[in-house]
Design a protein around this motif. Structure first.
Motif, PDB file in Angstrom:
ATOM      1  N   ALA A  29      38.401  29.050  42.085  1.00 48.93           N
ATOM      2  CA  ALA A  29      39.496  29.716  42.787  1.00 48.93           C
ATOM      3  C   ALA A  29      39.477  29.290  44.243  1.00 48.93           C
ATOM      4  O   ALA A  29      38.412  29.196  44.858  1.00 48.93           O
ATOM      5  CB  ALA A  29      39.351  31.230  42.694  1.00 48.93           C
ATOM      6  N   LEU A  30      40.658  29.018  44.770  1.00 48.91           N
ATOM      7  CA  LEU A  30      40.836  28.844  46.203  1.00 48.91           C
ATOM      8  C   LEU A  30      41.371  30.182  46.696  1.00 48.91           C
ATOM      9  O   LEU A  30      42.527  30.535  46.437  1.00 48.91           O
ATOM     10  CB  LEU A  30      41.816  27.704  46.500  1.00 48.91           C
ATOM     11  N   ASP A  31      40.513  30.953  47.355  1.00 45.43           N
ATOM     12  CA  ASP A  31      40.814  32.323  47.749  1.00 45.43           C
ATOM     13  C   ASP A  31      41.109  32.362  49.239  1.00 45.43           C
ATOM     14  O   ASP A  31      40.217  32.130  50.058  1.00 45.43           O
ATOM     15  CB  ASP A  31      39.630  33.222  47.394  1.00 45.43           C
ATOM     16  N   VAL A  32      42.349  32.643  49.581  1.00 44.80           N
ATOM     17  CA  VAL A  32      42.800  32.666  50.973  1.00 44.80           C
ATOM     18  C   VAL A  32      42.820  34.113  51.463  1.00 44.80           C
ATOM     19  O   VAL A  32      43.582  34.928  50.953  1.00 44.80           O
ATOM     20  CB  VAL A  32      44.213  32.038  51.093  1.00 44.80           C
ATOM     21  N   ASP A  33      41.977  34.416  52.444  1.00 38.05           N
ATOM     22  CA  ASP A  33      41.933  35.761  53.019  1.00 38.05           C
ATOM     23  C   ASP A  33      42.699  35.866  54.337  1.00 38.05           C
ATOM     24  O   ASP A  33      43.043  36.952  54.773  1.00 38.05           O
ATOM     25  CB  ASP A  33      40.489  36.205  53.243  1.00 38.05           C
ATOM     26  N   ALA A  93      53.174  23.601  44.640  1.00 37.53           N
ATOM     27  CA  ALA A  93      52.995  22.710  43.479  1.00 37.53           C
ATOM     28  C   ALA A  93      53.720  23.271  42.255  1.00 37.53           C
ATOM     29  O   ALA A  93      53.668  24.481  41.991  1.00 37.53           O
ATOM     30  CB  ALA A  93      51.511  22.529  43.174  1.00 37.53           C
ATOM     31  N   PRO A  94      54.383  22.420  41.483  1.00 37.15           N
ATOM     32  CA  PRO A  94      55.161  22.891  40.334  1.00 37.15           C
ATOM     33  C   PRO A  94      54.317  23.421  39.179  1.00 37.15           C
ATOM     34  O   PRO A  94      54.852  24.091  38.295  1.00 37.15           O
ATOM     35  CB  PRO A  94      55.954  21.649  39.911  1.00 37.15           C
ATOM     36  N   ASP A  95      52.994  23.161  39.192  1.00 43.47           N
ATOM     37  CA  ASP A  95      52.130  23.649  38.115  1.00 43.47           C
ATOM     38  C   ASP A  95      51.107  24.673  38.598  1.00 43.47           C
ATOM     39  O   ASP A  95      50.181  25.020  37.881  1.00 43.47           O
ATOM     40  CB  ASP A  95      51.413  22.476  37.435  1.00 43.47           C
ATOM     41  N   ARG A  96      51.310  25.199  39.811  1.00 46.13           N
ATOM     42  CA  ARG A  96      50.310  26.103  40.386  1.00 46.13           C
ATOM     43  C   ARG A  96      50.199  27.397  39.587  1.00 46.13           C
ATOM     44  O   ARG A  96      51.171  27.886  39.017  1.00 46.13           O
ATOM     45  CB  ARG A  96      50.604  26.395  41.845  1.00 46.13           C
ATOM     46  N   VAL A  97      48.973  27.920  39.569  1.00 39.82           N
ATOM     47  CA  VAL A  97      48.686  29.200  38.919  1.00 39.82           C
ATOM     48  C   VAL A  97      48.029  30.085  39.972  1.00 39.82           C
ATOM     49  O   VAL A  97      46.979  29.743  40.517  1.00 39.82           O
ATOM     50  CB  VAL A  97      47.763  29.019  37.695  1.00 39.82           C
ATOM     51  N   GLU A  98      48.678  31.203  40.251  1.00 42.05           N
ATOM     52  CA  GLU A  98      48.185  32.128  41.264  1.00 42.05           C
ATOM     53  C   GLU A  98      47.754  33.443  40.616  1.00 42.05           C
ATOM     54  O   GLU A  98      48.306  33.840  39.590  1.00 42.05           O
ATOM     55  CB  GLU A  98      49.295  32.478  42.261  1.00 42.05           C
ATOM     56  N   ILE A  99      46.791  34.090  41.253  1.00 39.97           N
ATOM     57  CA  ILE A  99      46.494  35.492  40.966  1.00 39.97           C
ATOM     58  C   ILE A  99      47.014  36.252  42.174  1.00 39.97           C
ATOM     59  O   ILE A  99      46.573  36.022  43.300  1.00 39.97           O
ATOM     60  CB  ILE A  99      44.992  35.743  40.757  1.00 39.97           C
ATOM     61  N   VAL A 100      47.957  37.139  41.941  1.00 45.99           N
ATOM     62  CA  VAL A 100      48.635  37.857  43.016  1.00 45.99           C
ATOM     63  C   VAL A 100      48.108  39.291  43.072  1.00 45.99           C
ATOM     64  O   VAL A 100      48.176  40.024  42.075  1.00 45.99           O
ATOM     65  CB  VAL A 100      50.167  37.854  42.785  1.00 45.99           C
ATOM     66  N   SER A 101      47.587  39.662  44.253  1.00 50.20           N
ATOM     67  CA  SER A 101      47.065  41.020  44.442  1.00 50.20           C
ATOM     68  C   SER A 101      48.084  41.925  45.120  1.00 50.20           C
ATOM     69  O   SER A 101      47.919  43.146  45.104  1.00 50.20           O
ATOM     70  CB  SER A 101      45.788  40.986  45.281  1.00 50.20           C
ATOM     71  N   GLY A 102      49.092  41.341  45.732  1.00 49.70           N
ATOM     72  CA  GLY A 102      50.087  42.137  46.443  1.00 49.70           C
ATOM     73  C   GLY A 102      49.693  42.444  47.876  1.00 49.70           C
ATOM     74  O   GLY A 102      50.403  43.155  48.581  1.00 49.70           O
ATOM     75  N   ARG A 103      48.585  41.889  48.335  1.00 50.45           N
ATOM     76  CA  ARG A 103      48.130  42.143  49.708  1.00 50.45           C
ATOM     77  C   ARG A 103      48.655  41.039  50.626  1.00 50.45           C
ATOM     78  O   ARG A 103      48.523  39.857  50.336  1.00 50.45           O
ATOM     79  CB  ARG A 103      46.605  42.215  49.756  1.00 50.45           C
ATOM     80  N   ALA A 104      49.249  41.443  51.748  1.00 54.04           N
ATOM     81  CA  ALA A 104      49.864  40.508  52.688  1.00 54.04           C
ATOM     82  C   ALA A 104      48.833  39.568  53.299  1.00 54.04           C
ATOM     83  O   ALA A 104      47.700  39.966  53.598  1.00 54.04           O
ATOM     84  CB  ALA A 104      50.573  41.289  53.792  1.00 54.04           C
ATOM     85  N   ARG A 156      47.233  37.188  51.982  1.00 51.80           N
ATOM     86  CA  ARG A 156      46.184  36.760  51.055  1.00 51.80           C
ATOM     87  C   ARG A 156      46.824  36.078  49.858  1.00 51.80           C
ATOM     88  O   ARG A 156      47.925  36.429  49.454  1.00 51.80           O
ATOM     89  CB  ARG A 156      45.349  37.945  50.596  1.00 51.80           C
ATOM     90  N   ALA A 157      46.094  35.112  49.328  1.00 51.78           N
ATOM     91  CA  ALA A 157      46.620  34.364  48.184  1.00 51.78           C
ATOM     92  C   ALA A 157      45.447  33.738  47.437  1.00 51.78           C
ATOM     93  O   ALA A 157      44.361  33.566  47.995  1.00 51.78           O
ATOM     94  CB  ALA A 157      47.584  33.284  48.661  1.00 51.78           C
ATOM     95  N   LYS A 158      45.688  33.411  46.168  1.00 51.88           N
ATOM     96  CA  LYS A 158      44.615  32.824  45.368  1.00 51.88           C
ATOM     97  C   LYS A 158      45.207  31.872  44.347  1.00 51.88           C
ATOM     98  O   LYS A 158      46.117  32.229  43.606  1.00 51.88           O
ATOM     99  CB  LYS A 158      43.838  33.926  44.654  1.00 51.88           C
ATOM    100  N   LEU A 159      44.678  30.644  44.330  1.00 53.82           N
ATOM    101  CA  LEU A 159      45.047  29.644  43.340  1.00 53.82           C
ATOM    102  C   LEU A 159      43.879  29.426  42.393  1.00 53.82           C
ATOM    103  O   LEU A 159      42.722  29.430  42.828  1.00 53.82           O
ATOM    104  CB  LEU A 159      45.388  28.306  44.009  1.00 53.82           C
ATOM    105  N   LEU A 160      44.177  29.211  41.117  1.00 58.30           N
ATOM    106  CA  LEU A 160      43.155  28.857  40.127  1.00 58.30           C
ATOM    107  C   LEU A 160      43.335  27.403  39.725  1.00 58.30           C
ATOM    108  O   LEU A 160      44.465  26.943  39.551  1.00 58.30           O
ATOM    109  CB  LEU A 160      43.272  29.717  38.871  1.00 58.30           C
ATOM    110  N   PHE A 161      42.209  26.722  39.572  1.00 61.18           N
ATOM    111  CA  PHE A 161      42.216  25.335  39.136  1.00 61.18           C
ATOM    112  C   PHE A 161      41.133  25.120  38.082  1.00 61.18           C
ATOM    113  O   PHE A 161      40.096  25.781  38.104  1.00 61.18           O
ATOM    114  CB  PHE A 161      41.901  24.384  40.302  1.00 61.18           C
ATOM    115  N   GLY A 162      41.379  24.163  37.217  1.00 62.58           N
ATOM    116  CA  GLY A 162      40.333  23.653  36.354  1.00 62.58           C
ATOM    117  C   GLY A 162      39.555  22.597  37.121  1.00 62.58           C
ATOM    118  O   GLY A 162      40.066  21.990  38.073  1.00 62.58           O
TER     119      GLY A 162
END
Length: 187
Positions: free
Chosen positions: A57-61, A83-94, A96-102
Motif C-alpha cells: 500500500a502507498l499510504d498518504v497521510d 491511473a486508469p487501473d488504480r485501486v484505492e482504499i477510501v477512508s473518507g478522511r480529508a 489522506r489517500a491509499k493505493l494498493l498495488f501488486g
C-alpha cells in the motif's frame, strides 16, 4: 472476507472499532487467514496482510507533503491517482489517500515498509508491506468500519481489487532506493 481469500489475499481479523489487529502473532505467515471458511466466520473488521498477499500500500497521510516529497524524486502523486487501473482504499478522511498495488515477480518479498515523516515526526507517506523482522503489515479492507468516522471503508478508483495493478517501476525504484538511506539515518 471469503471473497478476499478466494482471490489470493491473506487476511487477518481486526476487532470492530479498531484499525489494527490485537491477536498475538497476527502478522506471522502461519496465522494468516487463507481459508474461505475461516474468512467467512469473521465478524469484525478485516485487514489485508501485504507480505503474505504479494501486495503493498502507498499510504498518504499528508497529501501536500507527500506530493512534494515524491516530486523531488521525479514522481507525480496526482498522476498515480489518475491511473486508469488504480485501486484505492477510501477512508473518507480529508488529505489522506491509499493505493494498493501488486508486487512484480522480480521483487523478493516481503519488502520492508518505508515511512516518510516530517521534521516533527508526523507521518507523511508510507510504502507498506512488511515490518523490519519480515512479518506482514496490514491495511484495513472495505467494508470494515473506520473507528474514527464510524463509516465503512470503500473501494475507490476505476480498477478492481481482484486484479491489482503492479506497482509502477518508478515508485518501486524510489522505495528500493530510499530504504537503505532511511536505515542509515536511523542508526
Amino acid at each position: 472476507a471469503a471473497d478476499y481469500v478466494q482471490h489470493a489475499f491473506a487476511i487477518c481479523a481486526i476487532p470492530l472499532g479498531r484499525k489494527g489487529p490485537t491477536a498475538i502473532g497476527w502478522n506471522l505467515p502461519e496465522n494468516a487467514i487463507t481459508c474461505p471458511t475461516a474468512a467467512a466466520a469473521l465478524t469484525g473488521n478485516v485487514g489485508l496482510l501485504h507480505a503474505w498477499s504479494n501486495t503493498m500500500a502507498l499510504d498518504v497521510d499528508d497529501w501536500g507533503a507527500a506530493s512534494e516529497w515524491l516530486l523531488a524524486r521525479g514522481l507525480n502523486l496526482a498522476q498515480l491517482f489518475a491511473a486508469p487501473d488504480r485501486v484505492e482504499i477510501v477512508s473518507g478522511r480529508a488529505g489522506r489517500a491509499k493505493l494498493l498495488f501488486g508486487l512484480p515477480a522480480s521483487v523478493i518479498t516481503p519488502v520492508q515498509t518505508l515511512q516518510i515523516k516530517d521534521d516533527d515526526g508526523e507521518m507523511i507517506l508510507e510504502f507498506r508491506c512488511a515490518d523490519s523482522g519480515g512479518n506482514s503489515m496490514q491495511d484495513v479492507l472495505p467494508p470494515s468500519i473506520h473507528p474514527d468516522t464510524g463509516s465503512p471503508y470503500q473501494w475507490g478508483g476505476p480498477g478492481d481489487w481482484r486484479n491489482l495493478p503492479v506497482i509502477p517501476d518508478a515508485l518501486l525504484q524510489i522505495w528500493q532506493a530510499e530504504r537503505p538511506n532511511r536505515a542509515k539515518a536511523s542508526t
